[in-house]
Write an enzyme that holds these catalytic residues in place. Structure first.
Site, PDB file in Angstrom:
ATOM      1  N   GLU A  58      -6.498  -8.135  -0.667  1.00 41.82           N
ATOM      2  CA  GLU A  58      -6.940  -8.155   0.724  1.00 41.82           C
ATOM      3  C   GLU A  58      -8.431  -7.862   0.797  1.00 41.82           C
ATOM      4  OE1 GLU A  58      -4.887  -5.628   3.479  1.00 41.82           O
ATOM      5  OE2 GLU A  58      -2.903  -6.086   2.647  1.00 41.82           O
ATOM      6  N   GLU A  71       0.808  -1.216   0.000  1.00 43.38           N
ATOM      7  CA  GLU A  71       0.000   0.000   0.000  1.00 43.38           C
ATOM      8  C   GLU A  71       0.847   1.273   0.000  1.00 43.38           C
ATOM      9  OE1 GLU A  71      -3.954  -1.741   2.333  1.00 43.38           O
ATOM     10  OE2 GLU A  71      -2.497  -0.548   3.464  1.00 43.38           O
TER      11      GLU A  71
END
Length: 677
Positions: A308, A153
């Site tokens: 995710e 991320e």
């Protein structure tokens, strides 16, 4: 490089952090047993493992990772191996303090949290290169390792002296001369003219925040610097001989980076999906999430990874709602419906301590299989095996939304017409829902991508036209395309300078009108769109509108709806203009959702566009994927009650229960031979 999607199964698993349990081998052994029981076939390792892999500088410990990977492979579980740069060890920050970021106020952060590192720092880049190469040297040939997960991320920015110098060099390369930069940023306003590149500082609330060109270029620089750092990470793997594909996980509607730039340098896109379920009608959340799935797929026009998602509830939201029965499966299959080739969770085993110890997991603190979440994960694992024939199919979209990050950056920093509540994302979502509710698969693209494959394109609030994009839109309509443009479009060029001579720039002839003024409504104000008497599309209903109302002067366009209130009562509020072989519509105001549903329904019907399904009830989302033989329809109910729906003729049920309706929080997947469509 082998295409990992040319397999006969979906990737199913998630983030696994065995380094937290190395002192309890019985738990590690049991985890594999539970993974197999749940149908998990892939795990992501090493995302936050740096301090265990390299506890001191140049002291490497890979033996534990080797043992874990070997054990997983023995049980037919594959590995996505991460580079650990998303969270650096404490020793690194202590020895090389330059790696810690500097805030906008020029204060350096202390060690802590994640993503607290400077992407420009030579020291950080070197330590990342070393650990990445060591990982690749050790595991590049391991048959379990199918892919590299690059960092975690990527996000945020650094304002340290190293980044300031890099920014100045970036500007020198782009503009060549300070005079060109001054013109592009219009620095004579407020007498902010620069005499040299050395005078330039990144935007700051304690310094210069008023130069919109500066702020825009800073965001571009941050994206380019992050992209360069990511490319250096990948190069370290390649230099060490690793050939597996590389992915980087993106986030939901993240505005800190232009993801399209990063996407150019990885083989596949992945993203982390954490919707706030049960906090509004779930069908609204479902469409918002679907739009993000389609954005990720559209960046490279190929399958993506759901990297995710949460099997229960995240712990970091203001309110953490657990998923109602069936929603775990629905949300996961929605990703598949929109082009994902994986369903992956964060996390496999719940952490015992730390920030995310209460974040949902496949295996919770109880540690057994007899939980509701584990049962649903296991049922989903079986479902993914039953629908494995869909793995080699693709989403084919005839519609697209222009959703451009650089335009959004500029618009949301523009100081007008509303400094709070432009509602750009919401405007795009309304067009998206309008298309999808009427049975069209829809891509989410930016201004750099091709328009040729689409029949209908929506361009909501396209404030900036970059690189002559107006010419691409004009050609699209000329050749028979259908364009729906809205208020506050075509206002500025790529350096955020206002166009002269009228707006929407370069498209006034295509739209048959010119924008004259735009009215910002207070939050309590409402206007209305009323049908224009005798309008050729037979628009009959009235709709409310808020926030922004564009006042336009018609040239050749015909009015379809008009405003119902204020001094501009009777002014055009929706127009249509035939141009070349195509049609261009202009939506003048921020209208309610029902308006977009009805508008797109009429446009699709009038132009006889092929729909994947008609008469889609409220609460149902429908998507499709196609292969060589079959089109697969995903019919998903996002309510807690059964909804009646008629599926197309000559369609067979592949998975799920259908008896004239779809039960609450459930999915029906059906297929139809391509030749019968």
């Amino acid at each position: 490089m082998k295409d990992i999607f040319l397999s006969n199964h979906f990737i199913y698993g998630g983030d696994y952090n065995p380094e937290q349990w190395l002192d309890q081998p019985d738990i590690l052994k049991k985890d594999i047993t539970l993974m197999k029981k749940a149908g998990i076939n892939t795990v992501t390792l090493g995302v936050f493992s740096w301090s265990v892999l390299e506890p001191q500088e140049n002291e490497f410990h890979f033996e534990w990772l080797q043992e874990i990977i070997d054990s997983l492979y023995c049980h037919d579980i594959r590995v996505i191996l991460a580079t650990p740069s998303g969270s650096r060890p404490r020793w690194l920050a202590e020895k090389y303090p330059e790696v810690l970021r500097v805030q906008e106020n020029r204060m350096r952060y202390l060690y802590g949290e994640r993503h607290n590192h400077c992407y420009t720092s030579p020291a950080y880049r070197e330590r990342v290169r070393i650990i990445n190469q060591k990982l690749a040297e050790n595991f590049k040939n391991h048959p379990a390792v199918i892919m590299w997960h690059i960092s975690n991320e990527y996000r945020d920015e650094c304002h340290c002296p190293l980044c300031q110098n890099a920014f100045r060099n970036w500007l020198k390369s782009k503009y060549q001369s300070i005079d060109k930069l001054n013109h592009a940023w219009w620095t004579t306003f407020w007498s902010h003219t620069y005499n040299s590149f050395d005078q330039i500082e990144s935007p700051s609330f304690i310094g210069d925040k008023g130069l919109h060109g500066l702020s825009l270029d800073w965001k571009r620089f941050v994206t380019d610097q992050t992209t360069d750092f990511m490319c250096c990470e990948i190069k370290a793997l390649r230099d060490a001989g690793a050939t597996q594909p590389a992915v980087v996980n993106f986030m939901d509607d993240y505005t800190g980076l232009n993801y399209y730039r990063l996407a150019e340098h990885v083989e596949y896109i992945s993203w982390d999906s954490y919707p706030a379920w049960h906090q509004q009608p779930d069908i609204q959340t479902a469409y918002d999430t679907a739009m993000q799935h389609d954005l990720m797929r559209s960046m490279k026009q190929k399958p993506f990874f759901l990297m995710e998602s949460c099997p229960a509830s995240p712990n970091w939201m203001n309110i953490s709602k657990i998923k109602k029965p069936g929603l775990l499966s629905n949300a996961s299959l929605q990703a598949i419906a929109h082009g994902s080739c994986s369903v992956q969770f964060f996390q496999i085993r719940q952490s015992r301590g730390g920030f995310e110890k209460f974040h949902g997991a496949v295996i919770d603190h109880y540690g057994e299989a007899d939980t509701r979440v584990f049962r649903e994960v296991s049922e989903l694992g079986k479902a993914l095996k039953q629908i494995k024939e869909i793995t080699n199919t693709r989403v084919h979209a005839t519609a697209a939304i222009i959703y451009d990050m650089e335009s959004r950056w500029a618009m949301e920093n523009a100081k007008g017409p509303r400094n709070e509540g432009l509602y750009y994302h919401e405007a795009a979502l309304k067009s998206y829902r309008g298309l999808r509710e009427n049975g069209l698969n829809t891509d989410i693209i930016n201004m750099d991508q091709s328009l040729e494959q689409y029949q209908i394109i929506a361009a909501p609030m396209l404030y900036m036209f970059r690189n002559g994009f107006e010419k691409k839109l004009k050609k699209f309509v000329e050749h028979g395309g259908i364009l729906i443009m809205t208020y506050w479009s075509g206002i500025v060029d790529e350096t955020d300078l206002c166009f002269l001579g009228g707006t929407p720039h370069g498209l006034m002839d295509v739209l048959g009108l010119r924008s004259e003024e735009i009215d910002s409504l207070c939050d309590h104000e409402v206007n209305h769109l009323l049908p224009f008497t005798g309008n050729p599309m037979n628009m009959k209903n009235s709709y409310s509108c808020k926030h922004l109302c564009d006042l336009v002067r018609l040239k050749d366009a015909e009015p379809l709806m008009v405003y119902g209130d204020n001094f501009y009562k009777g002014y055009p509020a929706l127009t249509r203009h035939k141009y070349g072989k195509g049609i261009a519509y202009y939506v003048c105001a921020d209208a309610e959702m029902n308006f977009y549903h009805d508008l797109y329904n009429r446009i699709i019907t009038e132009n006889q566009l092929q729909q994947i399904m008609t008469d889609i009830p409220d609460g149902i989302e429908v998507s499709s994927r196609s292969g060589e033989k079959y089109e697969y329809l995903f019919i998903q109910n996002y309510t807690d009650h059964k909804i009646s729906i008629r599926i197309p003729k000559n369609t067979e049920i592949l998975w799920g229960s259908y008896d004239g309706g779809v039960c609450g929080y459930s999915t029906v997947i059906c297929r139809k031979k391509i030749k019968e469509i």
